[in-house]
Design an enzyme around this catalytic site. Structure first.
Site, PDB file in Angstrom:
ATOM      1  N   ASP A  28       0.750  -1.250  -0.100  1.00 61.96           N
ATOM      2  CA  ASP A  28      -0.081  -0.038  -0.133  1.00 61.96           C
ATOM      3  C   ASP A  28       0.813   1.279   0.183  1.00 61.96           C
ATOM      4  O   ASP A  28       2.028   1.165   0.600  1.00 61.96           O
ATOM      5  CB  ASP A  28      -0.752   0.047   1.067  1.00 61.96           C
ATOM      6  CG  ASP A  28      -2.143   0.842   1.082  1.00 61.96           C
ATOM      7  OD1 ASP A  28      -2.518   1.395  -0.048  1.00 61.96           O
ATOM      8  OD2 ASP A  28      -2.686   1.175   2.177  1.00 61.96           O
ATOM      9  N   GLY A  29       0.372   2.178  -0.553  1.00 60.20           N
ATOM     10  CA  GLY A  29       0.977   3.453  -0.512  1.00 60.20           C
ATOM     11  C   GLY A  29       1.483   4.325  -1.901  1.00 60.20           C
ATOM     12  O   GLY A  29       2.268   5.049  -1.965  1.00 60.20           O
ATOM     13  N   HIS A  45       2.311   3.401  -9.136  1.00 62.71           N
ATOM     14  CA  HIS A  45       2.114   2.147  -9.279  1.00 62.71           C
ATOM     15  C   HIS A  45       3.190   1.492  -9.921  1.00 62.71           C
ATOM     16  O   HIS A  45       3.978   0.344  -9.889  1.00 62.71           O
ATOM     17  CB  HIS A  45       0.859   1.863 -10.131  1.00 62.71           C
ATOM     18  CG  HIS A  45      -0.234   2.206  -9.278  1.00 62.71           C
ATOM     19  ND1 HIS A  45      -0.704   2.041  -7.927  1.00 62.71           N
ATOM     20  CD2 HIS A  45      -1.413   3.011  -9.416  1.00 62.71           C
ATOM     21  CE1 HIS A  45      -1.862   2.056  -7.594  1.00 62.71           C
ATOM     22  NE2 HIS A  45      -2.098   3.017  -8.410  1.00 62.71           N
ATOM     23  N   SER A  73      -7.593  -5.424  -5.143  1.00 61.69           N
ATOM     24  CA  SER A  73      -8.471  -5.888  -4.269  1.00 61.69           C
ATOM     25  C   SER A  73      -9.961  -5.928  -5.238  1.00 61.69           C
ATOM     26  O   SER A  73     -10.003  -5.083  -6.074  1.00 61.69           O
ATOM     27  CB  SER A  73      -8.596  -5.136  -3.036  1.00 61.69           C
ATOM     28  OG  SER A  73      -9.490  -3.790  -3.193  1.00 61.69           O
ATOM     29  N   TRP A  77     -12.081  -1.819  -7.883  1.00 66.42           N
ATOM     30  CA  TRP A  77     -12.686  -1.336  -8.986  1.00 66.42           C
ATOM     31  C   TRP A  77     -13.127  -0.106  -9.010  1.00 66.42           C
ATOM     32  O   TRP A  77     -13.760   0.545 -10.032  1.00 66.42           O
ATOM     33  CB  TRP A  77     -13.661  -2.556  -9.597  1.00 66.42           C
ATOM     34  CG  TRP A  77     -13.086  -4.014  -9.737  1.00 66.42           C
ATOM     35  CD1 TRP A  77     -12.960  -4.912  -9.110  1.00 66.42           C
ATOM     36  CD2 TRP A  77     -12.556  -4.162 -11.168  1.00 66.42           C
ATOM     37  NE1 TRP A  77     -12.677  -5.862  -9.597  1.00 66.42           N
ATOM     38  CE2 TRP A  77     -12.134  -5.706 -10.852  1.00 66.42           C
ATOM     39  CE3 TRP A  77     -12.353  -3.610 -12.008  1.00 66.42           C
ATOM     40  CZ2 TRP A  77     -11.422  -6.419 -11.756  1.00 66.42           C
ATOM     41  CZ3 TRP A  77     -11.546  -4.514 -13.117  1.00 66.42           C
ATOM     42  CH2 TRP A  77     -11.316  -5.632 -13.128  1.00 66.42           C
ATOM     43  N   LEU A 139      10.999 -20.062  -5.202  1.00 66.40           N
ATOM     44  CA  LEU A 139      10.215 -19.201  -4.580  1.00 66.40           C
ATOM     45  C   LEU A 139       8.691 -19.267  -4.940  1.00 66.40           C
ATOM     46  O   LEU A 139       8.711 -19.458  -6.355  1.00 66.40           O
ATOM     47  CB  LEU A 139      10.589 -17.784  -4.607  1.00 66.40           C
ATOM     48  CG  LEU A 139       9.765 -16.623  -4.225  1.00 66.40           C
ATOM     49  CD1 LEU A 139       9.795 -16.687  -2.688  1.00 66.40           C
ATOM     50  CD2 LEU A 139       9.965 -15.365  -4.764  1.00 66.40           C
TER      51      LEU A 139
HETATM   52  C1  IPE Z   1      -5.489  -2.742  -0.205  1.00 65.46           C
HETATM   53  O1  IPE Z   1      -5.101  -1.591  -0.458  1.00 65.46           O
HETATM   54  C2  IPE Z   1      -5.282  -3.416  -1.357  1.00 65.46           C
HETATM   55  C3  IPE Z   1      -4.092  -3.755  -2.115  1.00 65.46           C
HETATM   56  C4  IPE Z   1      -3.083  -3.335  -1.460  1.00 65.46           C
HETATM   57  C5  IPE Z   1      -4.019  -4.382  -3.236  1.00 65.46           C
HETATM   58  P1  IPE Z   1      -6.209  -0.355  -0.355  1.00 65.46           P
HETATM   59  O2  IPE Z   1      -5.472   0.833  -0.549  1.00 65.46           O
HETATM   60  O3  IPE Z   1      -7.092  -0.717  -1.371  1.00 65.46           O
HETATM   61  O4  IPE Z   1      -6.879  -0.488   0.899  1.00 65.46           O
HETATM   62  P2  IPE Z   1      -7.933   0.505   1.748  1.00 65.46           P
HETATM   63  O5  IPE Z   1      -8.874   1.308   0.794  1.00 65.46           O
HETATM   64  O6  IPE Z   1      -6.953   1.710   2.225  1.00 65.46           O
HETATM   65  O7  IPE Z   1      -8.534  -0.173   2.764  1.00 65.46           O
HETATM   66  C1  IPE Z   2      -1.512   0.325  -3.297  1.00 68.34           C
HETATM   67  O1  IPE Z   2      -1.319   1.564  -3.305  1.00 68.34           O
HETATM   68  C2  IPE Z   2      -1.870  -0.423  -4.610  1.00 68.34           C
HETATM   69  C3  IPE Z   2      -3.208  -0.695  -4.932  1.00 68.34           C
HETATM   70  C4  IPE Z   2      -4.147  -0.830  -4.069  1.00 68.34           C
HETATM   71  C5  IPE Z   2      -3.501  -1.194  -6.198  1.00 68.34           C
HETATM   72  P1  IPE Z   2      -2.600   2.691  -3.498  1.00 68.34           P
HETATM   73  O2  IPE Z   2      -2.876   2.867  -4.731  1.00 68.34           O
HETATM   74  O3  IPE Z   2      -3.619   2.252  -2.391  1.00 68.34           O
HETATM   75  O4  IPE Z   2      -1.910   3.902  -2.560  1.00 68.34           O
HETATM   76  P2  IPE Z   2      -2.400   4.828  -1.649  1.00 68.34           P
HETATM   77  O5  IPE Z   2      -3.052   4.210  -0.455  1.00 68.34           O
HETATM   78  O6  IPE Z   2      -3.676   5.586  -2.329  1.00 68.34           O
HETATM   79  O7  IPE Z   2      -1.236   5.694  -0.946  1.00 68.34           O
HETATM   80 MG    MG Z   3      -4.006   2.462  -0.711  1.00 63.61          MG
END
Ligand code: IPE
Ligand code: IPE
Ligand code: MG
Length: 246
Positions: A28-29, A45, A73, A77, A139
């Site tokens: 995430d992030g 990304h 996730s 979508w 792996l």
């Molecule tokens: C969780 O991250 C899904 C993935 C890392 C693929 P999200 O950014 O979608 O989750 P929320 O919305 O912060 O809970």
């Molecule tokens: C995680 O990063 C990747 C996916 C959920 C696809 P995010 O796109 O959720 O990044 P933030 O949380 O908005 O920073």
């Molecule tokens: Mg996120």
């Protein structure tokens, strides 16, 4: 050293405690990483995908031979069409560009999550890389795309019901349900890491991670390096897992 002893020693931390062999990561992030730099989210990304390559390469030497990554996730979508299509393109390119390296490096790549909603071309790439790397053992890389734990459990319940209806199973056990999950045959994660400072699981592996250790780090995924992973593995190896025993 016997061939059998090598993986056991590789999984010991400096202090000699066992380290996680199966690590699952909520990556995430990416969006925040890009926004902090006034760049489009997709740049984050793309940088995130570069990190995946580095972490995949680092795992075997860190004693990790199962790596499960949350890439998209069932709730993602909800994002803009541009971001969703951009992410799907990144997944396709990753498979195409990394196929040869994964084959050479002994990586077995698999996917969990519902596939029907994905572009047929991406589905074909996924099936192709799974078949091409099926004999690899160094792996085990599992990537969760269009994955949601509740969706997986719902699909698994339907499968279990059909096995019961067909008389294959009479009194369903936890193992019977586990066999109906997308992760059938795979070990549960020892450790789940979430980057970016959020303290939630966002529908990731609710059944499989019931007894996993959790680690939350403020580091944004595009900044998460093999050194961060090594540090977390060392530190969390000191935790005592009791699985309910005294
Ligand atoms: C969780 O991250 C899904 C993935 C890392 C693929 P999200 O950014 O979608 O989750 P929320 O919305 O912060 O809970
Ligand atoms: C995680 O990063 C990747 C996916 C959920 C696809 P995010 O796109 O959720 O990044 P933030 O949380 O908005 O920073
Ligand atoms: Mg996120």
């Amino acid at each position: 050293m016997s061939a059998d002893a090598a993986p056991v020693l590789a999984s010991l931390s400096a202090a000699g405690a066992p380290r996680a062999r199966h690590v699952a990561i909520i990556m995430d992030g990416n969006g925040r990483w890009a926004t902090e730099r006034s760049w489009p989210r997709l740049v984050g990304h793309r940088r995130g995908a570069e990190r995946v390559k580095q972490i995949v390469r680092a795992c075997p030497d860190l004693g990790v031979n199962w790596l499960t990554l949350y890439a998209f996730s069932t709730e993602n979508w909800k994002r803009s069409t541009e971001e969703v299509l951009g992410l799907m393109g990144i997944f396709a390119r990753y498979i195409q560009r990394e196929a040869a390296a994964m084959s050479a490096e002994g990586v077995r790549m698999r996917f969990i999550g519902g596939r029907e909603r994905l572009d047929p071309k991406l589905q074909a790439l996924m099936a192709g890389i799974e078949a091409r790397t099926a004999a690899n053992t160094r792996l085990n890389l599992t990537v969760a795309i269009n994955y949601g734990g509740r969706d997986e459990l719902t699909r698994a319940a339907a499968r279990l019901a059909s096995r019961i209806a067909q008389g294959e199973i009479t009194a369903p056990s936890e193992a019977d349900l586990a066999d109906c999950l997308d992760t059938a045959g795979q070990p549960d994660p020892d450790l789940v890491i979430r980057t970016s400072g959020e303290h939630r699981t966002s529908n990731f592996l609710p059944f499989q991670a019931a007894y996993s250790e959790y680690e939350f780090t403020p580091v944004l995924w595009p900044d998460f390096s093999p050194a961060h992973l090594a540090e977390i593995l060392d530190r969390t190896s000191q935790r005592q897992r009791r699985f309910g025993a005294a």
